[in-house]
Write an enzyme that holds these catalytic residues in place. Structure first.
Site, mmCIF file in Angstrom:
data_model
loop_
_atom_site.group_PDB
_atom_site.id
_atom_site.type_symbol
_atom_site.label_atom_id
_atom_site.label_comp_id
_atom_site.label_asym_id
_atom_site.label_seq_id
_atom_site.Cartn_x
_atom_site.Cartn_y
_atom_site.Cartn_z
ATOM 1 N N HIS A 60 0.934 -1.208 -0.029
ATOM 2 C CA HIS A 60 -0.135 -0.171 -0.073
ATOM 3 C C HIS A 60 0.794 1.148 -0.031
ATOM 4 O O HIS A 60 2.066 0.998 0.097
ATOM 5 C CB HIS A 60 -1.123 0.036 1.204
ATOM 6 C CG HIS A 60 -0.164 -0.159 2.588
ATOM 7 N ND1 HIS A 60 -0.390 -1.197 3.350
ATOM 8 C CD2 HIS A 60 0.540 0.700 3.153
ATOM 9 C CE1 HIS A 60 0.645 -0.860 4.333
ATOM 10 N NE2 HIS A 60 0.900 0.198 4.258
HETATM 11 C C1 T46 Z 1 3.408 0.302 6.895
HETATM 12 C C2 T46 Z 1 4.110 -0.850 7.223
HETATM 13 C C3 T46 Z 1 5.407 -0.699 7.497
HETATM 14 C C4 T46 Z 1 -3.930 -0.219 13.481
HETATM 15 O O1 T46 Z 1 -5.045 -0.479 14.063
HETATM 16 N N1 T46 Z 1 -3.023 0.800 14.029
HETATM 17 C C5 T46 Z 1 -1.625 0.921 13.328
HETATM 18 O O2 T46 Z 1 -1.342 1.839 13.779
HETATM 19 C C6 T46 Z 1 -1.535 0.143 12.189
HETATM 20 C C7 T46 Z 1 -0.201 0.268 11.595
HETATM 21 C C8 T46 Z 1 -2.477 -1.105 11.791
HETATM 22 N N2 T46 Z 1 -3.487 -1.128 12.723
HETATM 23 C C9 T46 Z 1 -4.441 -2.086 12.081
HETATM 24 C C10 T46 Z 1 -4.866 -2.101 10.588
HETATM 25 C C11 T46 Z 1 -5.159 -3.483 10.248
HETATM 26 O O3 T46 Z 1 -6.319 -4.033 10.511
HETATM 27 O O4 T46 Z 1 -3.545 -3.383 12.074
HETATM 28 C C12 T46 Z 1 -3.956 -4.178 10.777
HETATM 29 C C13 T46 Z 1 -2.639 -4.461 10.100
HETATM 30 O O5 T46 Z 1 -2.336 -3.415 9.473
HETATM 31 P P1 T46 Z 1 -1.747 -3.351 7.919
HETATM 32 O O6 T46 Z 1 -2.181 -4.448 7.072
HETATM 33 O O7 T46 Z 1 -1.686 -1.996 7.444
HETATM 34 O O8 T46 Z 1 -0.232 -3.599 8.399
HETATM 35 P P2 T46 Z 1 1.217 -3.766 7.361
HETATM 36 O O9 T46 Z 1 2.279 -4.463 8.061
HETATM 37 O O10 T46 Z 1 0.749 -4.311 6.172
HETATM 38 O O11 T46 Z 1 1.553 -2.131 7.226
HETATM 39 C C14 T46 Z 1 1.805 -1.534 8.286
HETATM 40 C C15 T46 Z 1 1.120 -0.080 8.354
HETATM 41 O O12 T46 Z 1 -0.003 -0.153 8.058
HETATM 42 C C16 T46 Z 1 1.887 0.891 6.972
HETATM 43 O O13 T46 Z 1 1.569 1.868 7.133
HETATM 44 O O14 T46 Z 1 4.014 1.273 6.197
HETATM 45 O O15 T46 Z 1 3.273 -1.644 8.296
#
Ligand code: T46
Length: 144
Positions: A60
């Site tokens: 993303h």
């Molecule tokens: C990025 C990479 C390095 C939250 O509720 N709070 C938060 O601060 C974050 C980061 C995520 N979430 C929730 C949203 C989703 O339901 O945790 C779940 C997993 O998040 P996501 O799929 O976005 O995780 P990654 O590891 O794919 O991405 C994250 C960050 O979202 C992103 O900004 O750069 O880590």
């Protein structure tokens, strides 16, 4: 500003930055302070760990968010695309971090078994700041 590195066009919206380390006979202390190399105020901290082998994260971009990714343990790779081009970084030294600004598509992969990715972020969590579809990201880049 755009610069050439390893025959690729790389922009200031994703780059490696070395953190300040204070070593002595007891080990090393790494410090990150506002206005000393960090181009944003920290509003949120989170970390990724226990990532199963072969699992990718990310895929993303963000509209506004700026982040600093720090491999405080182990190693992982980050592929970053922006309007200026693409580059893959291998992060493995706790004092060598990756800055990622707005408008950068990122994919995190190849996590080692003990990897911990600490993230310092410029904003609180806001799902409306995410671009989670590659098609939408390509459209966003064309219009930028
Ligand atoms: C990025 C990479 C390095 C939250 O509720 N709070 C938060 O601060 C974050 C980061 C995520 N979430 C929730 C949203 C989703 O339901 O945790 C779940 C997993 O998040 P996501 O799929 O976005 O995780 P990654 O590891 O794919 O991405 C994250 C960050 O979202 C992103 O900004 O750069 O880590």
């Amino acid at each position: 500003m755009v610069k050439k590195a390893h025959n690729m066009i790389v922009s200031e919206d994703h780059f490696i930055t070395k953190l300040h380390v204070i070593p002595d006979e007891r080990g090393k202390l790494c410090v990150i302070e506002r206005d000393k190399g960090l181009p944003f105020d920290i509003r949120r901290v989170y970390y990724l760990y226990d990532v199963p082998a072969g699992t990718d994260r990310g895929s993303h971009a963000h509209l506004q968010l700026q982040q600093l990714l720090i491999p405080i343990s182990g190693s992982f790779s980050v592929r970053a695309w922006s309007r200026y081009g693409e580059r893959t970084y291998r992060l493995y030294e706790p004092n060598v971090a990756l800055y990622i600004g707005p408008g950068v598509w990122r994919e995190l992969m190849e996590f080692s078994s003990n990897a911990v990715c600490l993230v310092l972020a410029s904003m609180e969590y806001d799902e409306t700041d995410y671009i989670r579809s590659r098609e939408e990201f390509d459209r966003h880049m064309k219009n930028a």
